[in-house]
Motif scaffolding. Sequence first.
Motif, mmCIF file in Angstrom:
data_model
loop_
_atom_site.group_PDB
_atom_site.id
_atom_site.type_symbol
_atom_site.label_atom_id
_atom_site.label_comp_id
_atom_site.label_asym_id
_atom_site.label_seq_id
_atom_site.Cartn_x
_atom_site.Cartn_y
_atom_site.Cartn_z
ATOM 1 N N LYS A 1 35.512 42.691 35.045
ATOM 2 C CA LYS A 1 34.624 42.621 33.882
ATOM 3 C C LYS A 1 35.289 43.231 32.644
ATOM 4 N N ILE A 2 35.907 44.362 32.817
ATOM 5 C CA ILE A 2 36.542 45.065 31.690
ATOM 6 C C ILE A 2 37.849 44.397 31.283
ATOM 7 N N GLN A 3 38.742 44.189 32.256
ATOM 8 C CA GLN A 3 40.084 43.720 31.929
ATOM 9 C C GLN A 3 40.134 42.235 31.592
ATOM 10 N N LYS A 4 39.100 41.498 31.929
ATOM 11 C CA LYS A 4 39.065 40.080 31.570
ATOM 12 C C LYS A 4 39.067 39.905 30.047
ATOM 13 N N ALA A 5 38.488 40.863 29.356
ATOM 14 C CA ALA A 5 38.408 40.787 27.894
ATOM 15 C C ALA A 5 39.673 41.310 27.209
ATOM 16 N N TRP A 6 40.543 41.951 27.953
ATOM 17 C CA TRP A 6 41.792 42.443 27.376
ATOM 18 C C TRP A 6 42.785 41.293 27.278
ATOM 19 N N ALA A 7 43.514 41.233 26.193
ATOM 20 C CA ALA A 7 44.505 40.173 26.015
ATOM 21 C C ALA A 7 45.904 40.782 25.964
ATOM 22 N N ILE A 8 46.810 40.185 26.689
ATOM 23 C CA ILE A 8 48.227 40.544 26.614
ATOM 24 C C ILE A 8 48.937 39.260 26.194
ATOM 25 N N GLN B 1 55.093 39.710 30.110
ATOM 26 C CA GLN B 1 54.513 41.020 30.401
ATOM 27 C C GLN B 1 53.179 40.873 31.136
ATOM 28 N N ARG B 2 52.368 39.926 30.712
ATOM 29 C CA ARG B 2 51.073 39.676 31.349
ATOM 30 C C ARG B 2 51.268 39.310 32.819
ATOM 31 N N ASP B 3 52.212 38.422 33.088
ATOM 32 C CA ASP B 3 52.475 38.007 34.467
ATOM 33 C C ASP B 3 52.997 39.163 35.317
ATOM 34 N N LYS B 4 53.823 39.989 34.714
ATOM 35 C CA LYS B 4 54.379 41.144 35.426
ATOM 36 C C LYS B 4 53.264 42.124 35.830
ATOM 37 N N ILE B 5 52.336 42.369 34.929
ATOM 38 C CA ILE B 5 51.220 43.273 35.220
ATOM 39 C C ILE B 5 50.308 42.669 36.275
ATOM 40 N N ARG B 6 50.026 41.400 36.162
ATOM 41 C CA ARG B 6 49.189 40.722 37.167
ATOM 42 C C ARG B 6 49.821 40.795 38.548
ATOM 43 N N ARG B 7 51.117 40.489 38.624
ATOM 44 C CA ARG B 7 51.808 40.527 39.926
ATOM 45 C C ARG B 7 51.736 41.906 40.546
ATOM 46 N N GLY C 1 43.097 37.938 44.799
ATOM 47 C CA GLY C 1 44.254 37.519 44.005
ATOM 48 C C GLY C 1 43.876 36.558 42.897
ATOM 49 N N GLU C 2 42.980 35.633 43.191
ATOM 50 C CA GLU C 2 42.529 34.676 42.177
ATOM 51 C C GLU C 2 41.784 35.385 41.046
ATOM 52 N N MET C 3 41.005 36.384 41.380
ATOM 53 C CA MET C 3 40.278 37.138 40.351
ATOM 54 C C MET C 3 41.253 37.884 39.442
ATOM 55 N N ILE C 4 42.260 38.492 40.036
ATOM 56 C CA ILE C 4 43.254 39.234 39.260
ATOM 57 C C ILE C 4 44.066 38.282 38.387
ATOM 58 N N GLU C 5 44.308 37.085 38.866
ATOM 59 C CA GLU C 5 45.082 36.087 38.119
ATOM 60 C C GLU C 5 44.425 35.720 36.790
ATOM 61 N N LYS C 6 43.130 35.910 36.674
ATOM 62 C CA LYS C 6 42.408 35.566 35.444
ATOM 63 C C LYS C 6 42.355 36.711 34.435
ATOM 64 N N LEU C 7 42.925 37.851 34.779
ATOM 65 C CA LEU C 7 42.861 38.997 33.866
ATOM 66 C C LEU C 7 43.874 38.871 32.729
ATOM 67 N N PHE C 8 43.554 39.523 31.636
ATOM 68 C CA PHE C 8 44.460 39.659 30.474
ATOM 69 C C PHE C 8 44.712 38.362 29.726
ATOM 70 N N ASP C 9 43.870 37.384 29.907
ATOM 71 C CA ASP C 9 44.037 36.125 29.206
ATOM 72 C C ASP C 9 42.649 35.676 28.741
ATOM 73 N N THR C 10 42.335 35.899 27.499
ATOM 74 C CA THR C 10 40.983 35.616 27.002
ATOM 75 C C THR C 10 40.655 34.136 27.036
ATOM 76 N N SER C 11 41.645 33.269 27.228
ATOM 77 C CA SER C 11 41.355 31.838 27.309
ATOM 78 C C SER C 11 41.034 31.413 28.741
ATOM 79 N N ALA C 12 41.207 32.331 29.722
ATOM 80 C CA ALA C 12 40.951 31.991 31.140
ATOM 81 C C ALA C 12 39.476 32.006 31.455
#
Length: 85
Positions: free
Chosen positions: A18-25, A30-36, A74-85
């Motif tokens: 809920k929180i990190q979904k709204a964060w944009a990288i 870098q976004r992919d590295k953090i997600r992984r 994993g699928e939930m985490i994959e949607k983090l840090f991308d406000t267009s997801a």
Amino acid sequence: PVFHFKQGFNDGLEELCKIQKAWAIPDVEQRDKIRRAQKTIVKEAYGAFLNRYGNVPFTKNPEKYIKYQVDQVGEMIEKLFDTSA
């Protein structure tokens, strides 16, 4: 103890998403590295927990407490840090 971990994990994961979904990288690399990194840590820990305690009879309604499978996490985490997801 098993009940508290599962309920705590579910609540924590949902709050994290809920929180990190709204964060944009904006930097894709870098976004992919953090997600992984998050996926590796969370999926390994949760998967190990499910393997060890997933079949322990602690309730008549285990689906209430075991809400997610490892791949769903994993699928939930994959949607983090991308406000267009």
